[in-house]
Design a protein around this motif. Structure first.
Motif, PDB file in Angstrom:
ATOM      1  N   THR A   1       0.830  -1.202   0.000  1.00 56.79           N
ATOM      2  CA  THR A   1       0.000   0.000   0.000  1.00 56.79           C
ATOM      3  C   THR A   1       0.865   1.252   0.000  1.00 56.79           C
ATOM      4  N   ARG A   2       1.915   1.246   0.786  1.00 52.49           N
ATOM      5  CA  ARG A   2       2.822   2.395   0.819  1.00 52.49           C
ATOM      6  C   ARG A   2       3.417   2.648  -0.565  1.00 52.49           C
ATOM      7  N   LYS A   3       3.838   1.568  -1.216  1.00 57.30           N
ATOM      8  CA  LYS A   3       4.438   1.723  -2.548  1.00 57.30           C
ATOM      9  C   LYS A   3       3.427   2.329  -3.531  1.00 57.30           C
ATOM     10  N   GLN A   4       2.179   1.857  -3.493  1.00 60.23           N
ATOM     11  CA  GLN A   4       1.174   2.384  -4.406  1.00 60.23           C
ATOM     12  C   GLN A   4       0.827   3.839  -4.084  1.00 60.23           C
TER      13      GLN A   4
ATOM     14  N   GLN B   1      -5.713  10.625   7.638  1.00 60.01           N
ATOM     15  CA  GLN B   1      -6.414  10.275   8.869  1.00 60.01           C
ATOM     16  C   GLN B   1      -6.872   8.823   8.839  1.00 60.01           C
ATOM     17  N   ARG B   2      -7.445   8.376   7.733  1.00 61.26           N
ATOM     18  CA  ARG B   2      -7.872   6.980   7.629  1.00 61.26           C
ATOM     19  C   ARG B   2      -6.679   6.037   7.694  1.00 61.26           C
ATOM     20  N   THR B   3      -5.563   6.460   7.149  1.00 64.11           N
ATOM     21  CA  THR B   3      -4.348   5.635   7.225  1.00 64.11           C
ATOM     22  C   THR B   3      -3.875   5.500   8.665  1.00 64.11           C
ATOM     23  N   LEU B   4      -3.876   6.601   9.378  1.00 60.52           N
ATOM     24  CA  LEU B   4      -3.453   6.564  10.783  1.00 60.52           C
ATOM     25  C   LEU B   4      -4.400   5.700  11.612  1.00 60.52           C
ATOM     26  N   GLU B   5      -5.693   5.803  11.343  1.00 62.24           N
ATOM     27  CA  GLU B   5      -6.651   4.976  12.073  1.00 62.24           C
ATOM     28  C   GLU B   5      -6.400   3.499  11.801  1.00 62.24           C
ATOM     29  N   PHE B   6      -6.113   3.177  10.547  1.00 61.09           N
ATOM     30  CA  PHE B   6      -5.826   1.779  10.197  1.00 61.09           C
ATOM     31  C   PHE B   6      -4.545   1.295  10.888  1.00 61.09           C
ATOM     32  N   GLU B   7      -3.528   2.139  10.901  1.00 58.43           N
ATOM     33  CA  GLU B   7      -2.291   1.764  11.591  1.00 58.43           C
ATOM     34  C   GLU B   7      -2.524   1.560  13.080  1.00 58.43           C
TER      35      GLU B   7
ATOM     36  N   ILE C   1       4.121   3.045   9.108  1.00 57.08           N
ATOM     37  CA  ILE C   1       4.592   2.226   7.989  1.00 57.08           C
ATOM     38  C   ILE C   1       3.986   2.697   6.664  1.00 57.08           C
ATOM     39  N   ILE C   2       2.740   3.195   6.702  1.00 57.46           N
ATOM     40  CA  ILE C   2       2.104   3.728   5.486  1.00 57.46           C
ATOM     41  C   ILE C   2       2.064   5.258   5.535  1.00 57.46           C
ATOM     42  N   SER C   3       1.674   5.785   6.675  1.00 56.70           N
ATOM     43  CA  SER C   3       1.424   7.230   6.765  1.00 56.70           C
ATOM     44  C   SER C   3       2.670   8.067   6.524  1.00 56.70           C
TER      45      SER C   3
ATOM     46  N   CYS D   1      -2.384  18.587  14.151  1.00 56.90           N
ATOM     47  CA  CYS D   1      -1.179  18.135  13.453  1.00 56.90           C
ATOM     48  C   CYS D   1      -0.519  16.975  14.175  1.00 56.90           C
ATOM     49  N   SER D   2      -0.456  17.042  15.515  1.00 56.89           N
ATOM     50  CA  SER D   2       0.187  15.959  16.263  1.00 56.89           C
ATOM     51  C   SER D   2      -0.580  14.656  16.127  1.00 56.89           C
ATOM     52  N   ALA D   3      -1.867  14.739  15.838  1.00 50.90           N
ATOM     53  CA  ALA D   3      -2.633  13.523  15.596  1.00 50.90           C
ATOM     54  C   ALA D   3      -2.332  12.933  14.230  1.00 50.90           C
ATOM     55  N   LEU D   4      -1.791  13.759  13.323  1.00 49.45           N
ATOM     56  CA  LEU D   4      -1.479  13.295  11.974  1.00 49.45           C
ATOM     57  C   LEU D   4      -0.018  12.901  11.809  1.00 49.45           C
ATOM     58  N   THR D   5       0.877  13.702  12.352  1.00 51.27           N
ATOM     59  CA  THR D   5       2.312  13.444  12.156  1.00 51.27           C
ATOM     60  C   THR D   5       3.108  14.137  13.242  1.00 51.27           C
ATOM     61  N   LYS D   6       4.280  13.590  13.504  1.00 50.59           N
ATOM     62  CA  LYS D   6       5.188  14.201  14.493  1.00 50.59           C
ATOM     63  C   LYS D   6       6.577  14.386  13.895  1.00 50.59           C
TER      64      LYS D   6
END
Length: 799
Positions: free
Chosen positions: A283-286, A308-314, A384-386, A445-450
């Motif tokens: 998924t990351r590659k795509q 956001q959906r990616t982070l929730e899945f992770e 890993i994806i986000s 922002c901290s909920a999305l990336t650090k």
């Protein structure tokens, strides 16, 4: 006995002449004792002679006994050697028989195991051909154990043949297992009822084979499962960011649908875990390809929703399989921004708690030697994806900056610049609202990336706060009587330090060192300084009318000294109405800065204002000196008016130093004409000829009368010098001490050098003999100065 003792003994035995009759019996007794002693000595000599002979006989007997013992020892040693030889001859045949038995036993055991190995290999071959996986798995274990016994016989042709045959059988088993597993997921499991059981038994065979076989089988299975995923989401229709959520729905649906089927895999294989790892990598590659192939900037809403959906899945994967923590408590720490003294726990406590969590996270992720095929053993699903979104989030930070700047403009426009009624703090409402907005932005922002994006957002915060500081700076009044009212609503408590600390706790460690708000804090410090200077300037503006009133007083025609003048009352009213408000609004450190600036401004201004007067008579100088003392008293009471007296001591010294210059100037004006120059040099050693000339004009001297005094003054120089006088003890602020100088008298008067005390004595005679009531009141007001240790000022009041 020595001679004296013998005499004493004889005198003791025969003390009188009559006692000499006992000499003869005593002599007989002594001779008898001598004979007895000689006989004892002779007997002892004879006995000693006999003992020496007996000792020689005993020594000879001992020597003979030792020789006999040595002989017996040699005899025993010889017999022992003979016995050993006999034992060896007896056991020689027994040892040969023992070795023979051992070799025969080993041979029998080896042949028996060889028979078992041959039989087991043949049985395994039959099981492999019939796909009897359950029985084959047990047989594999047995053959492996038997083969381990023949490691030392690898070069024997029969053993080599058996090992090669066993290797071929394992290859056949592997081929059959892989072939059977290829039908999994094709629908055959519903048609063939025993297929799942057969595959479950095949897993036992895989476990009995080499570990690489299991690894290969799981990888093949995962790749086969994800083949359809790659085909579906590489198409033009679904290869879009707005379809990202459907990717995660696909794998969750796949795992939910096949949950019962995948139970055929042993739990230690962790097949769902391995499948999710491969899914995340693909998924990351795509998604990277989708980002890189975009020709235009992505829509921020679509980008953030996909992230956001990616982070929730992770998060779901991390909770299901373990491996890394995101730290849901971050929001709690962000809530602390801007709360100031009302926070329930200090920033250091929050930092310790967060460092503890971060340390636990690092302990779980930095052990690189762990097997990543085991859930929670070091693989971190979070990121890993986000992480592939990170390089493309510039549009997000740009939008955040635009939104923050718009909010800032709105907040500044709506700011009332007043304190709300009943408010317990002095913080501008725009400041609180701005930090609430920043807090929400940081939380988003901290909920999305650090990583880099959070660091870029921190730079945005810096620019926003600098812009806010610039607007506050521009808002400060430039002048006018309303300065105080307009400027006191700002106390400068901008919590940028807390913001930097909160970001440094959240952001990844590689960016933590770059989180610094010192430049922003410098901006707000400049605003604070400017605001305080503006307050001082505001008070100065209010004093303009009183300073002008001071110059309009007819100082040259006053007839008597009365109460303090009206302009002094005006100064008192201004301070009494302004200082309590400022003391309430300003913090102690800012109030102290304000006081210092006010004292350094009013003191020199009052001094310079004296020169603006037209003419000052003796009575006028006495009244002005009385006013100066009153102004000084008013200024010293300012800390009490502001209800902040913690640092009043240093301020009082500062005021005394500044106002003492005005007092010294007035005392020079009071001095007689013949000593005015000497008094000026003594009390104001840093004065200038122009200033001295202005003093003469204030005293009412005409130009012609001034000429000779000025020539004498210029001839001797404006200041009075004194040979090296040690300075007073060091203090934080120089104290107002009178100059310790020596007066240089007129060379025409025999070249004599007058002492410093002479000048002070003449200066102390100012007004002596004056009968006016006003001057007596002046002396009463200055009585307290007699006991001060302020140098020569004290001498002025000793007349």
């Amino acid at each position: 006995m020595d001679k004296s003792s013998a005499l004493e003994y004889i005198n003791q035995m025969f003390p009188t002449e009559a006692s000499l009759s006992g000499v003869e019996p005593l002599m007989q007794k002594i001779h008898s004792e001598i004979r007895r002693v000689d006989a004892g000595i002779l007997a002892a000599v004879r006995q000693q002679s006999n003992s020496g002979t007996k000792a020689k006989e005993d020594l000879a007997a001992a020597t003979r006994a030792v020789e006999e013992l040595m002989y017996k020892i040699r005899e025993i040693k010889t017999k022992a050697e003979q016995s050993e030889t006999m034992v060896q001859e007896i056991c020689r045949d027994i040892k040969k028989l023992d070795f023979a038995k051992k070799h025969i036993t080993t041979t029998i055991t080896a042949l028996h195991r060889l028979t078992m190995l041959v039989s087991a290999v043949e049985q395994l071959q039959v099981m492999a051909s019939k796909r009897q996986y359950k029985e084959a798995s047990a047989q594999l274990e047995a053959v492996n154990q038997l083969c381990s016994h023949f490691e030392a016989y690898r070069d024997i042709p029969k053993i080599t043949e058996l090992r090669e045959k066993f290797k071929n059988i394992k290859q056949i088993l592997k081929s059959h297992v892989f072939s059977d597993f290829s039908s999994l997921g094709t629908g055959k499991e519903s048609e063939e009822t025993n297929l799942l059981q057969q595959l479950s038994d095949a897993c036992l065979v895989v476990d009995a084979l080499e570990p690489s076989v299991r690894e290969e089988l799981v990888n093949n299975f995962c790749s086969r499962e994800l083949t359809s995923y790659e085909q579906i989401f590489e198409g033009a229709e679904l290869a879009k960011l707005d379809k990202t959520e459907r990717r995660y729905a696909w794998i969750k649906r796949r795992m939910r649908t096949n949950e019962e089927i995948w139970k055929i895999f042993p739990t230690p294989w962790h097949v769902p875990y391995r499948l999710c790892i491969q899914f995340c990598k693909k998924t990351r590659k795509q998604l990277e390809d989708i980002h890189n192939n975009q020709k235009e900037k992505p829509d921020v809403g679509t980008l953030l929703l996909a992230l956001q959906r990616t982070l929730e899945f992770e998060d779901e994967l991390a909770e299901k399989f373990g491996g890394g923590t995101r730290g849901r408590e971050i929001g709690n720490e962000i809530e602390e921004i801007g709360r100031g003294e009302n926070t329930s726990q200090s920033a250091s406590d929050i930092r310790k708690k967060y460092e503890k969590k971060l340390g636990a996270h690092q302990d779980s992720t930095e052990e690189k030697d762990k097997d990543l095929s085991v859930p929670g053993a070091g693989f971190n699903f979070r990121g890993i994806i986000s992480s592939c979104f990170e390089p493309h989030l510039n549009v997000y930070t740009e939008l955040e900056e635009k939104t923050l700047m718009e909010n800032l403009e709105k907040l500044v426009q709506e700011e009332t610049w007043d304190i709300e009624e009943g408010s317990q703090n002095n913080v501008l409402s725009s400041s609180m609202q701005l930090f609430l907005i920043i807090k929400r932005s940081l939380k988003r922002c901290s909920a999305l990336t650090k990583n880099q994006t959070l660091f870029n957002l921190f730079k945005v915060f810096q620019r926003i706060l600098k812009a806010y500081a610039t607007k506050l700076f521009a808002r400060l009044p430039k002048g006018g009587t309303g300065i105080v009212a307009a400027a006191t609503g700002m106390d400068g408590q901008i919590k940028s330090g807390e913001l930097a600390e909160s970001v440094s706790k959240i952001i990844d460690t590689q960016f933590a060192d770059g989180v610094d708000m010192s430049e922003v804090q410098d901006e707000f410090s400049a605003v604070i300084t400017k605001a305080l200077v503006t307050l001082v300037h505001g008070l100065e503006t209010k004093f303009d009318a009183e300073m002008a009133a001071m110059t309009r007083v007819p100082w040259g025609t006053l007839e008597s000294v009365g109460d303090q003048s009206e302009y002094v009352n005006g100064i008192n009213m201004i301070l009494a109405s302004s200082i309590p408000i400022l003391g309430t609004l300003l913090s102690p450190i800012y109030f102290q800065f304000f006081l210092d600036k006010l004292a350094s401004s009013l003191g020199p201004r009052f001094y310079a204002n004296i020169f603006k007067c037209k003419q000052i008579s003796e009575t006028g100088a006495q009244q002005m000196l009385l006013d100066t003392q009153a102004v000084k008293t008013i200024l010293l009471e300012i800390p009490s008016l502001g209800h902040q007296t913690s640092r009043a001591a240093s301020y009082s010294k500062f005021v005394s130093r500044e106002m003492s210059k005005a007092e010294a100037l007035l005392k020079v004006i009071l001095s007689p004409i013949d000593s005015v120059a000497d008094t000026y040099r003594a009390l104001l050693p840093e004065g200038t000829p122009m200033e001295f000339q202005r003093i003469l004009e204030l005293k009412g001297l005409k130009k012609a009368d001034q000429q000779s005094i000025l020539e004498d003054f210029n001839k001797h120089g404006p200041g009075i010098t004194q040979p090296s006088i040690p300075p007073p003890a060091a203090a934080p602020i120089p104290l107002p001490t009178a100059p310790t100088v020596a007066l240089i008298s007129n060379p025409a008067s025999a070249g004599l050098i007058a002492s410093r005390d002479d000048v002070l004595t003449r200066a102390a005679a100012l007004g002596r003999g004056a009968a006016t009531t006003g001057f007596k009141r002046f002396l009463a007001l200055t009585e307290a100065a007699k006991d001060r240790k302020d140098g020569p000022f004290r001498k002025l009041f000793n007349a």
